[in-house]
Design a protein around this motif. Structure first.
Motif, mmCIF file in Angstrom:
data_model
loop_
_atom_site.group_PDB
_atom_site.id
_atom_site.type_symbol
_atom_site.label_atom_id
_atom_site.label_comp_id
_atom_site.label_asym_id
_atom_site.label_seq_id
_atom_site.Cartn_x
_atom_site.Cartn_y
_atom_site.Cartn_z
ATOM 1 N N GLY A 1 0.771 -0.991 -0.132
ATOM 2 C CA GLY A 1 -0.244 0.197 -0.016
ATOM 3 C C GLY A 1 0.731 1.446 0.107
ATOM 4 N N TRP A 2 0.253 2.488 -0.044
ATOM 5 C CA TRP A 2 1.148 3.900 0.178
ATOM 6 C C TRP A 2 1.412 3.634 1.645
ATOM 7 C CZ3 TRP A 2 2.767 4.901 -4.314
ATOM 8 C CH2 TRP A 2 1.810 4.914 -5.512
ATOM 9 N N GLY A 3 2.572 4.476 1.624
ATOM 10 C CA GLY A 3 3.237 4.593 3.133
ATOM 11 C C GLY A 3 3.545 6.175 2.798
ATOM 12 N N GLN B 1 4.765 0.733 -0.082
ATOM 13 C CA GLN B 1 5.298 0.200 1.018
ATOM 14 C C GLN B 1 4.892 -1.321 1.037
ATOM 15 O OE1 GLN B 1 4.732 2.208 4.362
ATOM 16 N NE2 GLN B 1 6.976 3.275 4.309
ATOM 17 N N THR B 2 5.675 -2.448 1.471
ATOM 18 C CA THR B 2 5.293 -3.823 1.129
ATOM 19 C C THR B 2 5.486 -4.542 2.761
ATOM 20 O OG1 THR B 2 5.390 -4.181 -1.143
ATOM 21 C CG2 THR B 2 5.266 -6.074 0.226
ATOM 22 N N LEU B 3 4.575 -4.986 3.323
ATOM 23 C CA LEU B 3 4.675 -5.576 4.547
ATOM 24 C C LEU B 3 4.761 -7.033 4.182
ATOM 25 C CD1 LEU B 3 2.309 -3.174 5.331
ATOM 26 C CD2 LEU B 3 2.748 -4.386 7.866
ATOM 27 N N ALA B 4 5.859 -7.609 4.466
ATOM 28 C CA ALA B 4 6.114 -9.016 4.312
ATOM 29 C C ALA B 4 5.263 -9.909 5.150
ATOM 30 C CB ALA B 4 7.648 -9.366 4.382
ATOM 31 N N ALA B 5 5.009 -11.116 4.873
ATOM 32 C CA ALA B 5 4.411 -12.248 5.890
ATOM 33 C C ALA B 5 5.333 -12.551 7.083
ATOM 34 C CB ALA B 5 3.794 -13.014 4.852
ATOM 35 N N ALA B 6 4.935 -12.402 8.309
ATOM 36 C CA ALA B 6 5.914 -12.808 9.133
ATOM 37 C C ALA B 6 5.939 -14.227 9.285
ATOM 38 C CB ALA B 6 5.361 -12.172 10.491
ATOM 39 N N SER B 7 7.041 -14.808 9.826
ATOM 40 C CA SER B 7 7.405 -16.110 10.105
ATOM 41 C C SER B 7 6.631 -16.404 11.425
ATOM 42 C CB SER B 7 8.825 -16.495 9.894
ATOM 43 O OG SER B 7 9.442 -15.883 11.247
ATOM 44 N N PRO B 8 6.295 -17.825 11.704
ATOM 45 C CA PRO B 8 5.793 -18.169 13.176
ATOM 46 C C PRO B 8 6.785 -17.524 14.123
ATOM 47 C CG PRO B 8 5.526 -19.839 11.751
ATOM 48 C CD PRO B 8 6.288 -19.031 11.120
ATOM 49 N N GLU B 9 8.106 -17.513 14.035
ATOM 50 C CA GLU B 9 9.084 -17.188 15.100
ATOM 51 C C GLU B 9 8.773 -15.380 15.152
ATOM 52 O OE1 GLU B 9 10.054 -19.185 12.205
ATOM 53 O OE2 GLU B 9 9.878 -20.527 13.641
ATOM 54 N N GLU B 10 8.628 -15.027 14.032
ATOM 55 C CA GLU B 10 8.649 -13.528 14.126
ATOM 56 C C GLU B 10 7.477 -12.830 14.932
ATOM 57 O OE1 GLU B 10 10.956 -11.574 10.531
ATOM 58 O OE2 GLU B 10 8.976 -12.834 9.715
ATOM 59 N N ILE B 11 6.273 -13.613 14.645
ATOM 60 C CA ILE B 11 4.977 -13.570 15.545
ATOM 61 C C ILE B 11 5.193 -13.613 17.036
ATOM 62 C CG2 ILE B 11 2.698 -14.052 15.733
ATOM 63 C CD1 ILE B 11 2.540 -15.074 12.742
ATOM 64 N N ARG B 12 5.893 -14.825 17.425
ATOM 65 C CA ARG B 12 6.083 -15.371 18.660
ATOM 66 C C ARG B 12 6.883 -13.974 19.307
ATOM 67 N NH1 ARG B 12 9.576 -19.933 18.900
ATOM 68 N NH2 ARG B 12 11.257 -18.156 18.768
ATOM 69 N N LEU C 1 0.266 2.781 7.919
ATOM 70 C CA LEU C 1 -0.648 3.274 8.782
ATOM 71 C C LEU C 1 -0.727 4.815 8.873
ATOM 72 C CD1 LEU C 1 -2.669 1.999 11.051
ATOM 73 C CD2 LEU C 1 -1.009 3.074 12.778
ATOM 74 N N PRO C 2 0.304 5.674 8.722
ATOM 75 C CA PRO C 2 0.281 7.073 8.634
ATOM 76 C C PRO C 2 -0.473 7.499 7.380
ATOM 77 C CG PRO C 2 2.383 6.351 9.284
ATOM 78 C CD PRO C 2 2.085 5.155 8.809
#
Ligand code: NAI
Ligand code: NA
Length: 395
Positions: free
Chosen positions: A164-166, A177-188, A282-283
């Motif tokens: 999306g636009w950042g 801007q692209t938010l990558a998908a987090a790994s389970p470790e990154e979520i944890r 978000l901004p």
């Protein structure tokens, strides 16, 4: 020296100490204008130096006459520069609070550490006896665990990547801007840093040390936002951490029952702070939201949100006002369907070429600059700041 703003990406690399004083004074004036309320008299604020934590502290000291202890992680002057905005916010707050006859103690250090818990416990015992309210307002990208290992939080989505636009605050531009998908470790790991575990450790330690008064309240800050932001926030790593925070409120609530106390989560509206400026995409939502809410006369800054939280939804005539999930909804105005419909329409149209004419990106930028002591109308930025006088100030 004359201080010019240094903005890099969406981070301010310096602050204007005198401007920070004006910004704190503005918040104090806003609370005084709103009138006093019958709130808690002894308050601990974890994350007290900026954003919601600072606004909470100001609302309680100047609205309810509270004595406060504030914990934060901030930098003072050194060969690297004048120090951080939060460093000065602490000092200017303390000076103003003391002048008004309130105790105000700033403890600088790592709120995730047991050393800081011990220091706070000793300070409460010596200065306040006990506390009636504990505010948890930390925002951090890293947590040093009690065993010394470091855990980092990330701002990613889950499932599919999201683009999306950042907003690039340095160049006043919209960028993809692209938010990558987090790994389970990154979520944890994000849950470990920004979830409720450390909040619970704080309440446990304070309760065991007999530092909590009868009927004590604990509150932590969260965000949910509209469905259109779920990929960025609620379904992102930070959203998982907030879910954990919400669940932890129930655990702490049970623990506080023996004192007749309660733990709450206050779900706040999206606002410009050091932490939120850093969240991808978000901004842009925030700039559009600010425009729509201002147009309809329902805009609030940090200080108005926190004043309304304490005077209206926690310590008002009805006591704590929460929804069916025991969440205090300070996002009620943001989530008004009419507001969201207007924001969605703008969001579908926004481009790098037209964004200056949509929403209130000028207001967002000004708020961001003011967080760091810049662009306050009452400050003479042509005047040099006195470095040696600033270096003598203590938290
Ligand atoms: P902020 O960056 O302005 O404040 C963070 C505070 O935490 C500062 O006082 C900082 O010194 C302190 N801190 C960070 N790491 C620390 C450490 N290791 N030890 C001691 N102090 C430390 O951020 P903001 O936005 O006020 O965030 C506070 C809370 O409010 C967060 O939980 C955030 O998720 C929540 N929130 C923020 C919203 C927003 O739009 N800004 C909306 C809803 C909730
Ligand atoms: Na804060």
């Amino acid at each position: 020296m004359i201080v010019h703003p240094q903005i890099q990406g969406c981070v301010a690399r310096n602050c204007h100490p005198i401007g920070c004083r004006a910004a704190v004074a503005q918040q104090i004036a806003s609370v005084r204008a709103a009138g006093s309320f019958n709130g808690p008299k002894r308050v601990l604020v974890l994350g007290a130096s900026s954003g919601f934590g600072l606004a909470s502290r100001i609302a309680l000291a100047f609205g309810a006459g509270a004595d406060t202890i504030g914990v934060s992680f901030e930098r003072g002057p050194s060969d690297k520069g004048l120090g951080s905005a939060g460093w000065y916010n602490n000092i200017w707050f303390r000076q103003a609070a003391e002048q008004a006859g309130h105790i105000a103690i700033n403890l600088i250090g790592d709120a995730f550490s047991d050393t800081m818990r011990q220091q706070v416990i000793e300070t409460i015992r010596q200065q306040l006896g006990q506390v009636d309210l504990v505010i948890y307002s930390l925002a951090s990208g890293i947590r040093v665990m009690p065993d010394g290992t470091q855990v980092r939080s990330v701002l990613k989505t889950t499932g599919q990547p999201f683009t999306g636009w950042g907003l690039d605050l340095e160049h006043d531009a919209l960028v993809q801007q692209t938010l990558a998908a987090a790994s389970p470790e990154e979520i944890r790991d994000t849950v470990t840093v920004m979830g409720g575990e450390d909040w619970q450790l704080w309440l446990q330690a304070l309760q065991q040390a007999d530092c909590l008064s009868k009927g004590v309240q604990a509150v932590a800050y969260s965000y949910i936002g509209p469905e259109s932001t779920y990929p960025i926030y609620r379904d992102g790593t930070i959203g998982y951490a907030k879910e954990h925070l919400h669940a932890t409120a129930e655990t702490i609530n049970l623990q506080l029952a023996e004192l007749g106390g309660h733990a709450w989560v206050s779900v706040c509206k999206a606002l410009v702070t050091k932490a939120s400026a850093y969240i991808p995409v978000l901004p842009v939502y925030l700039g559009l939201l600010m425009g729509v809410m201002k147009e309809r006369g329902v805009h609030e800054g940090c200080i108005e949100q926190m004043q309304r939280l304490f005077a209206g939804k926690m310590y008002g005539p009805q006591g704590v006002v929460a929804d069916g999930n025991r969440l205090i909804r300070m996002d009620d105005r943001e989530l008004d369907p009419a507001i969201q419909a207007a924001v969605s329409t703008l969001w579908s149209k926004v481009t790098p070429d037209n964004f200056h004419g949509l929403g209130d990106f000028a207001g967002l930028k000004r708020d961001f600059m003011q967080l760091n002591g810049f662009e306050l109308p009452e400050v003479d930025y042509g005047a040099p700041v006195n470095e040696s006088a600033l270096a003598e100030l203590v938290p």
